[in-house]
Write a protein that holds these residues in place. Structure first.
Motif, PDB file in Angstrom:
ATOM      1  N   GLY A 393      53.904  37.174  33.955  1.00  0.00           N
ATOM      2  CA  GLY A 393      52.898  36.186  33.570  1.00  0.00           C
ATOM      3  C   GLY A 393      52.379  35.413  34.762  1.00  0.00           C
ATOM      4  N   ALA A 394      53.269  35.126  35.729  1.00  0.00           N
ATOM      5  CA  ALA A 394      52.841  34.398  36.930  1.00  0.00           C
ATOM      6  C   ALA A 394      51.849  35.211  37.745  1.00  0.00           C
ATOM      7  CB  ALA A 394      54.060  34.033  37.781  1.00  0.00           C
ATOM      8  N   LEU A 395      52.074  36.542  37.816  1.00  0.00           N
ATOM      9  CA  LEU A 395      51.128  37.405  38.524  1.00  0.00           C
ATOM     10  C   LEU A 395      49.772  37.427  37.813  1.00  0.00           C
ATOM     11  CD1 LEU A 395      53.472  40.362  39.515  1.00  0.00           C
ATOM     12  CD2 LEU A 395      52.342  38.776  41.073  1.00  0.00           C
ATOM     13  N   ALA A 396      49.826  37.476  36.486  1.00  0.00           N
ATOM     14  CA  ALA A 396      48.578  37.440  35.720  1.00  0.00           C
ATOM     15  C   ALA A 396      47.853  36.114  35.955  1.00  0.00           C
ATOM     16  CB  ALA A 396      48.877  37.637  34.234  1.00  0.00           C
ATOM     17  N   TRP A 397      48.621  35.033  35.966  1.00  0.00           N
ATOM     18  CA  TRP A 397      48.078  33.695  36.252  1.00  0.00           C
ATOM     19  C   TRP A 397      47.371  33.702  37.606  1.00  0.00           C
ATOM     20  CZ3 TRP A 397      50.012  28.565  34.197  1.00  0.00           C
ATOM     21  CH2 TRP A 397      49.536  27.490  34.940  1.00  0.00           C
ATOM     22  N   TYR A 398      48.055  34.232  38.604  1.00  0.00           N
ATOM     23  CA  TYR A 398      47.498  34.225  39.959  1.00  0.00           C
ATOM     24  C   TYR A 398      46.197  35.024  40.021  1.00  0.00           C
ATOM     25  CZ  TYR A 398      47.025  34.981  44.970  1.00  0.00           C
ATOM     26  OH  TYR A 398      46.533  35.034  46.249  1.00  0.00           O
ATOM     27  N   ALA A 399      46.188  36.203  39.402  1.00  0.00           N
ATOM     28  CA  ALA A 399      44.980  37.029  39.421  1.00  0.00           C
ATOM     29  C   ALA A 399      43.806  36.301  38.771  1.00  0.00           C
ATOM     30  CB  ALA A 399      45.251  38.356  38.714  1.00  0.00           C
ATOM     31  N   THR A 400      44.079  35.636  37.652  1.00  0.00           N
ATOM     32  CA  THR A 400      43.014  34.894  36.964  1.00  0.00           C
ATOM     33  C   THR A 400      42.550  33.702  37.807  1.00  0.00           C
ATOM     34  OG1 THR A 400      43.692  35.562  34.756  1.00  0.00           O
ATOM     35  CG2 THR A 400      42.508  33.481  34.918  1.00  0.00           C
ATOM     36  N   TYR A 401      43.496  33.081  38.490  1.00  0.00           N
ATOM     37  CA  TYR A 401      43.127  31.962  39.362  1.00  0.00           C
ATOM     38  C   TYR A 401      42.154  32.427  40.443  1.00  0.00           C
ATOM     39  CZ  TYR A 401      43.632  27.712  42.135  1.00  0.00           C
ATOM     40  OH  TYR A 401      43.375  26.542  42.819  1.00  0.00           O
ATOM     41  N   VAL A 402      42.447  33.575  41.043  1.00  0.00           N
ATOM     42  CA  VAL A 402      41.539  34.107  42.072  1.00  0.00           C
ATOM     43  C   VAL A 402      40.194  34.460  41.460  1.00  0.00           C
ATOM     44  CG1 VAL A 402      41.158  35.964  43.735  1.00  0.00           C
ATOM     45  CG2 VAL A 402      43.434  34.953  43.503  1.00  0.00           C
ATOM     46  N   VAL A 403      40.199  35.105  40.306  1.00  0.00           N
ATOM     47  CA  VAL A 403      38.950  35.452  39.621  1.00  0.00           C
ATOM     48  C   VAL A 403      38.115  34.201  39.377  1.00  0.00           C
ATOM     49  CG1 VAL A 403      37.968  36.248  37.428  1.00  0.00           C
ATOM     50  CG2 VAL A 403      39.760  37.584  38.552  1.00  0.00           C
ATOM     51  N   GLY A 404      38.768  33.150  38.877  1.00  0.00           N
ATOM     52  CA  GLY A 404      38.040  31.913  38.591  1.00  0.00           C
ATOM     53  C   GLY A 404      37.438  31.294  39.830  1.00  0.00           C
ATOM     54  N   ARG A 405      38.198  31.258  40.917  1.00  0.00           N
ATOM     55  CA  ARG A 405      37.685  30.641  42.145  1.00  0.00           C
ATOM     56  C   ARG A 405      36.542  31.468  42.752  1.00  0.00           C
ATOM     57  NH1 ARG A 405      38.290  26.208  40.901  1.00  0.00           N
ATOM     58  NH2 ARG A 405      40.296  25.185  40.924  1.00  0.00           N
ATOM     59  N   VAL A 406      36.655  32.773  42.697  1.00  0.00           N
ATOM     60  CA  VAL A 406      35.581  33.618  43.238  1.00  0.00           C
ATOM     61  C   VAL A 406      34.326  33.487  42.381  1.00  0.00           C
ATOM     62  CG1 VAL A 406      34.869  35.984  43.736  1.00  0.00           C
ATOM     63  CG2 VAL A 406      37.181  35.236  44.317  1.00  0.00           C
ATOM     64  N   ALA A 407      34.492  33.515  41.064  1.00  0.00           N
ATOM     65  CA  ALA A 407      33.334  33.375  40.175  1.00  0.00           C
ATOM     66  C   ALA A 407      32.668  32.012  40.365  1.00  0.00           C
ATOM     67  CB  ALA A 407      33.766  33.550  38.717  1.00  0.00           C
ATOM     68  N   GLU A 408      33.487  30.981  40.524  1.00  0.00           N
ATOM     69  CA  GLU A 408      32.933  29.643  40.735  1.00  0.00           C
ATOM     70  C   GLU A 408      32.098  29.607  42.017  1.00  0.00           C
ATOM     71  OE1 GLU A 408      34.412  25.011  41.333  1.00  0.00           O
ATOM     72  OE2 GLU A 408      35.872  26.648  41.326  1.00  0.00           O
ATOM     73  N   ARG A 409      32.596  30.222  43.092  1.00  0.00           N
ATOM     74  CA  ARG A 409      31.823  30.272  44.343  1.00  0.00           C
ATOM     75  C   ARG A 409      30.475  30.977  44.112  1.00  0.00           C
ATOM     76  NH1 ARG A 409      33.066  31.411  49.890  1.00  0.00           N
ATOM     77  NH2 ARG A 409      34.937  30.133  49.622  1.00  0.00           N
ATOM     78  N   TRP A 410      30.513  32.054  43.348  1.00  0.00           N
ATOM     79  CA  TRP A 410      29.294  32.826  43.084  1.00  0.00           C
ATOM     80  C   TRP A 410      28.265  31.987  42.328  1.00  0.00           C
ATOM     81  CZ3 TRP A 410      27.036  35.265  38.631  1.00  0.00           C
ATOM     82  CH2 TRP A 410      26.106  36.266  38.921  1.00  0.00           C
TER      83      TRP A 410
END
Length: 461
Positions: A393-410
């Motif tokens: 679950g922590a790995l899934a959390w981390y992946a989503t965190y990166v997705v969110g930050r990249v999408a936010e930058r976009w």
């Protein structure tokens, strides 16, 4: 913002030199400036919290709008303490309208009066207003100096007053006041202290200091309150010294002000309005960015938690990955709405595919561990969930965190990757994160939720 783009188009380089027609009939620069300020004040798309946080800025824009609607032009003095700023304005006004005296720094707040005599001579200018300001470089006078700078920023014409060769403090302040090509007259007050030759040399020296900021013809001598003149007069008792008062001599300054304002005053006012609107635009933009970033933080955290717990609880490999992908698509769409650019589900899916493609290239090992943990969870019949679910679950959390930050930058870049492209954006964000810290925090929060679920009577796995 569209209104600011329009204003910058109207009042771009060279606009001030073009002059402005009187406000009769058709639309003028001032009419356009007033309309744009009014639109800014009445823009209901700005959140109430931003308006409240920027109440002083909005009040400044309202004051500027009132000034334009009343057809006022503001002339403010600026300079060190005790150079005779208040006395200079009194001499221009023809009356003791401003407090002045021998005390160091008599003026401690803004004062303003209508320049009635000038308005009578130049009625086409509308209402001329003289504004006094506190002096700069005063001991323990930082707040008053800040006020002086604020007033100078809003004035349509600044009289920068000196009484001798320019000091280092004055030279620095002149650069600050002249930023953006602000209209200036450099005034040598107390010119009666110098002989004609000394005065000519001093004016030339001031011209050197002000080169590129003030034109030579805009450097003007003045005598606001000349010292009494000593004359010799013969009396029956013999010769004796008699002091005789001398009147102020500000005629050259008066002519310079009226000439400049008649030629370009309204363009100055319009440009000044555009500058003030730009300052508010920047402040509003910064507040909106902060609000959106705070909202995005909350949203990303919520999706990270939801995905982490869902993956940890789902005993079926691949199925938890599919559920995770669905959450990531929803996250990308949700962030788009926060930034006012809501995508369709298909657009959100394509953006997620780009992000995950770049992320997989950088973090293949992470996804490998994720799949191994998922398979382990199935192979042990769920008995090892406590050992593996938190990590997975922590790995899934981390992946989503990166997705969110990249999408936010976009989204923050206007639905654009910028010149760097998606690969570099993803790399920068991944490298900026403390992965171990995020994983520890994620695992702790996920396990806390799982234990809480069991304590509430949930199915113990």
């Amino acid at each position: 913002m569209n209104w600011l783009s329009r204003m910058r188009g109207w009042f771009g380089p060279g606009a001030a030199g073009a002059g402005a027609a009187p406000r009769r009939g058709g639309e003028t620069h001032l009419d356009r400036a007033a309309d744009s300020l009014r639109a800014l004040i009445e823009d209901r798309s700005i959140p109430k919290s931003v308006r409240e946080a920027l109440a002083d800025d909005y009040a400044e824009i309202q004051a500027l709008l009132d000034k334009l609607e009343q057809d006022q032009l503001h002339v403010a003095v600026f300079g060190r303490v005790s150079v005779g700023k208040s006395a200079l304005l009194n001499a221009l006004a023809g009356r003791d309208a401003f407090a002045s005296g021998v005390l160091h720094g008599t003026t401690v707040r803004q004062q303003r009066v209508h320049w009635d005599s000038a308005a009578a001579d130049a009625p086409q200018l509308g209402a001329l207003v003289l504004i006094d300001t506190p002096g700069i470089d005063e001991l323990d006078g930082e707040q008053r100096e800040a006020l002086a700078h604020e007033i100078a920023e809003r004035a349509d014409l600044v009289l920068f007053v000196v009484d001798a060769d320019m000091t280092a403090v004055e030279h620095r302040a002149l650069g600050e006041v002249a930023v953006g090509g602000r209209p200036l007259l450099l005034v040598l007050n107390k010119a009666d202290r110098y002989t004609d030759a000394e005065r000519a040399a001093l004016l030339a020296r001031l011209g050197e200091h002000a080169a590129g900021r003030v034109r030579r013809e805009h450097i003007v001598p003045a005598m606001a309150a000349p010292a009494p003149e000593r004359v010799l007069r013969e009396t029956p008792q013999g010769e004796q010294v008699v002091e005789r008062e001398r009147g102020a001599d500000v005629e050259a300054l008066r002519r310079a002000i009226l000439t400049l304002m008649e030629r370009e005053g309204r363009s100055f006012a319009a440009l000044n309005a555009a500058l003030a609107a730009g300052r508010l635009s920047d402040a509003v933009g910064a507040r909106l960015i902060a609000l959106r970033r705070a909202a995005a933080d909350r949203i990303v955290h919520a999706y990270c938690l939801a995905k982490g717990v869902a993956v940890a609880l789902n005993p079926v490999p691949v199925a938890d990955l599919l559920a995770a992908a669905a959450l990531d698509v929803a996250l990308v769409a949700h962030l788009g709405r926060v930034y006012g650019m809501p995508p369709s589900r298909a657009e959100a899916g394509r953006l997620l595919a780009v992000i995950l493609g770049q992320l997989a290239a950088l973090m293949g090992a992470v996804w490998g561990v994720h799949l191994v943990a998922s398979a382990l969870k199935l192979g042990t019949g769920g008995l090892s969930t406590v050992a593996t679910a938190g990590a997975q679950g922590a790995l899934a959390w981390y992946a989503t965190y990166v997705v969110g930050r990249v999408a936010e930058r976009w989204y923050a870049q206007g639905r654009s990757w910028g010149p760097q492209g998606p690969k570099q954006v993803v790399r920068e964000i991944v490298e900026s994160l403390d992965r171990d810290s995020i994983l520890r925090e994620a695992r702790a929060e996920i396990l806390g939720r799982l234990r809480g679920r069991d304590a509430d009577g949930g199915r113990r796995r």
